[in-house]
Design a protein around this motif. Structure first.
Motif, mmCIF file in Angstrom:
data_model
loop_
_atom_site.group_PDB
_atom_site.id
_atom_site.type_symbol
_atom_site.label_atom_id
_atom_site.label_comp_id
_atom_site.label_asym_id
_atom_site.label_seq_id
_atom_site.Cartn_x
_atom_site.Cartn_y
_atom_site.Cartn_z
ATOM 1 N N LYS A 12 0.840 -1.197 0.000
ATOM 2 C CA LYS A 12 0.000 0.000 0.000
ATOM 3 C C LYS A 12 0.874 1.246 0.000
ATOM 4 O O LYS A 12 1.643 1.485 0.924
ATOM 5 N N GLU A 13 0.734 2.048 -1.039
ATOM 6 C CA GLU A 13 1.491 3.290 -1.146
ATOM 7 C C GLU A 13 0.846 4.374 -0.291
ATOM 8 O O GLU A 13 -0.362 4.368 -0.072
ATOM 9 N N PHE A 14 1.686 5.296 0.172
ATOM 10 C CA PHE A 14 1.185 6.418 0.951
ATOM 11 C C PHE A 14 2.031 7.649 0.668
ATOM 12 O O PHE A 14 3.179 7.567 0.247
ATOM 13 N N THR A 15 1.437 8.798 0.926
ATOM 14 C CA THR A 15 2.135 10.089 0.873
ATOM 15 C C THR A 15 1.576 10.943 1.993
ATOM 16 O O THR A 15 0.358 11.030 2.164
ATOM 17 N N ILE A 16 2.464 11.534 2.769
ATOM 18 C CA ILE A 16 2.042 12.459 3.818
ATOM 19 C C ILE A 16 2.860 13.740 3.686
ATOM 20 O O ILE A 16 3.993 13.708 3.215
ATOM 21 N N SER A 17 2.258 14.833 4.074
ATOM 22 C CA SER A 17 2.955 16.113 4.092
ATOM 23 C C SER A 17 2.880 16.683 5.494
ATOM 24 O O SER A 17 1.807 16.751 6.093
ATOM 25 N N GLY A 42 4.270 20.107 7.166
ATOM 26 C CA GLY A 42 4.953 21.367 6.876
ATOM 27 C C GLY A 42 5.440 21.357 5.434
ATOM 28 O O GLY A 42 4.683 21.087 4.516
ATOM 29 N N LYS A 43 6.721 21.622 5.251
ATOM 30 C CA LYS A 43 7.292 21.655 3.906
ATOM 31 C C LYS A 43 7.851 20.298 3.468
ATOM 32 O O LYS A 43 8.404 20.178 2.382
ATOM 33 N N ILE A 44 7.691 19.292 4.305
ATOM 34 C CA ILE A 44 8.236 17.964 4.027
ATOM 35 C C ILE A 44 7.135 17.045 3.498
ATOM 36 O O ILE A 44 6.055 16.970 4.065
ATOM 37 N N THR A 45 7.431 16.352 2.426
ATOM 38 C CA THR A 45 6.534 15.331 1.893
ATOM 39 C C THR A 45 7.255 13.994 1.921
ATOM 40 O O THR A 45 8.384 13.883 1.438
ATOM 41 N N LEU A 46 6.625 13.005 2.520
ATOM 42 C CA LEU A 46 7.180 11.655 2.592
ATOM 43 C C LEU A 46 6.281 10.710 1.810
ATOM 44 O O LEU A 46 5.061 10.723 1.989
ATOM 45 N N SER A 47 6.891 9.906 0.965
ATOM 46 C CA SER A 47 6.146 8.905 0.208
ATOM 47 C C SER A 47 6.808 7.553 0.400
ATOM 48 O O SER A 47 8.023 7.469 0.571
ATOM 49 N N GLY A 48 6.009 6.529 0.350
ATOM 50 C CA GLY A 48 6.541 5.178 0.483
ATOM 51 C C GLY A 48 5.445 4.164 0.282
ATOM 52 O O GLY A 48 4.349 4.494 -0.199
ATOM 53 N N SER A 49 5.735 2.940 0.665
ATOM 54 C CA SER A 49 4.711 1.901 0.646
ATOM 55 C C SER A 49 4.994 0.917 1.770
ATOM 56 O O SER A 49 6.154 0.727 2.149
ATOM 57 N N VAL A 50 3.935 0.379 2.312
ATOM 58 C CA VAL A 50 4.072 -0.629 3.367
ATOM 59 C C VAL A 50 3.842 -1.997 2.745
ATOM 60 O O VAL A 50 2.982 -2.158 1.872
ATOM 61 N N ASP A 51 4.631 -2.981 3.179
ATOM 62 C CA ASP A 51 4.465 -4.328 2.642
ATOM 63 C C ASP A 51 3.113 -4.906 3.039
ATOM 64 O O ASP A 51 2.385 -5.426 2.202
ATOM 65 N N ARG A 52 2.818 -4.831 4.333
ATOM 66 C CA ARG A 52 1.548 -5.352 4.843
ATOM 67 C C ARG A 52 0.974 -4.344 5.829
ATOM 68 O O ARG A 52 1.651 -3.942 6.769
ATOM 69 N N GLN A 110 4.656 4.451 11.161
ATOM 70 C CA GLN A 110 3.754 4.806 12.248
ATOM 71 C C GLN A 110 3.330 6.270 12.158
ATOM 72 O O GLN A 110 2.181 6.614 12.467
ATOM 73 N N LEU A 111 4.226 7.120 11.707
ATOM 74 C CA LEU A 111 3.877 8.517 11.471
ATOM 75 C C LEU A 111 2.813 8.614 10.374
ATOM 76 O O LEU A 111 1.847 9.380 10.494
ATOM 77 N N ALA A 112 2.973 7.829 9.322
ATOM 78 C CA ALA A 112 1.990 7.820 8.229
ATOM 79 C C ALA A 112 0.606 7.425 8.745
ATOM 80 O O ALA A 112 -0.410 8.028 8.365
ATOM 81 N N ILE A 113 0.567 6.448 9.627
ATOM 82 C CA ILE A 113 -0.714 6.042 10.222
ATOM 83 C C ILE A 113 -1.329 7.207 10.990
ATOM 84 O O ILE A 113 -2.497 7.554 10.788
ATOM 85 N N SER A 114 -0.539 7.839 11.860
ATOM 86 C CA SER A 114 -1.080 8.912 12.700
ATOM 87 C C SER A 114 -1.481 10.141 11.888
ATOM 88 O O SER A 114 -2.321 10.927 12.315
ATOM 89 N N GLU A 115 -0.894 10.293 10.693
ATOM 90 C CA GLU A 115 -1.248 11.407 9.817
ATOM 91 C C GLU A 115 -2.405 11.068 8.879
ATOM 92 O O GLU A 115 -2.762 11.867 8.018
ATOM 93 N N GLY A 116 -2.990 9.888 9.034
ATOM 94 C CA GLY A 116 -4.159 9.516 8.237
ATOM 95 C C GLY A 116 -3.854 9.103 6.808
ATOM 96 O O GLY A 116 -4.713 9.215 5.932
ATOM 97 N N ALA A 117 -2.663 8.591 6.572
ATOM 98 C CA ALA A 117 -2.253 8.222 5.210
ATOM 99 C C ALA A 117 -3.086 7.092 4.612
ATOM 100 O O ALA A 117 -3.105 6.923 3.404
ATOM 101 N N PHE A 118 -3.776 6.356 5.442
ATOM 102 C CA PHE A 118 -4.546 5.217 4.957
ATOM 103 C C PHE A 118 -6.045 5.445 5.117
ATOM 104 O O PHE A 118 -6.828 4.515 5.258
ATOM 105 N N ALA A 119 -6.444 6.716 5.079
ATOM 106 C CA ALA A 119 -7.847 7.094 5.262
ATOM 107 C C ALA A 119 -8.755 6.503 4.187
ATOM 108 O O ALA A 119 -9.956 6.366 4.413
ATOM 109 N N ASP A 120 -8.186 6.151 3.037
ATOM 110 C CA ASP A 120 -9.008 5.534 1.993
ATOM 111 C C ASP A 120 -9.405 4.106 2.354
ATOM 112 O O ASP A 120 -10.327 3.544 1.767
#
Length: 146
Positions: free
Chosen positions: A63-68, A70-80, A116-126
């Motif tokens: 599952k791919e994710f992107t979070i922003s 401030g001025k930082i954008t992080l993208s990645g994917s989780v295996d499971r 874990q940051l991606a989770i707390s930022e709602g990256a998987f809201a879909d």
């Protein structure tokens, strides 16, 4: 039912687009290839056993994710991406290396922190409304005894 030569040609053209993992030559499979196939099957069995014993449900794979932030954008994917009975999200990062890092190293692993940051930022809201992380771990099916 017979296959026409034009059908055979069509099916071969489909096959040429594929990227085979193993090809069999006139002499069959080498011992090295057979050993790697055995290793892959053992790892798969360990992943299945691990999942069946985890008590969590699989929510997504790769599952791919992107979070922003401030001025930082992080993208990645989780295996499971898994969900606990309490609705919290849990990330499992599968590693195919034959050696695992130490437990202290894993606790400070930056990749797991980003998940874990991606989770707390709602990256998987879909997939879920949950923004609660139950944790994340590195799972080495080549190493783990499970």
């Amino acid at each position: 039912m017979t296959t026409s030569s034009s059908d055979k040609k069509y099916f071969r053209s489909l096959g040429h687009q594929l990227k085979p993992v193993v090809t069999v030559a006139g002499n069959g499979l080498t011992e090295t290839v057979l050993a790697e196939l055995d290793r892959a099957l053992e790892m798969l069995e360990k992943v299945v056993a691990y999942h069946n014993g985890s008590g969590r449900e699989l929510l997504a794979v790769e599952k791919e994710f992107t979070i922003s932030i401030g001025k930082i954008t992080l993208s990645g994917s989780v295996d499971r991406l898994e969900v606990t009975a309490d609705g919290e999200l849990y990330v499992v990062d599968l590693k195919t290396s034959k050696t695992a890092i130490s437990k202290p190293e894993a606790k400070e692993h930056p990749q797991l922190a980003v998940y874990q940051l991606a989770i707390s930022e709602g990256a998987f809201a879909d997939l879920t409304e949950s923004k609660n992380s139950a944790g994340a771990e590195l799972f080495y099916p080549s190493v783990n005894k499970e």
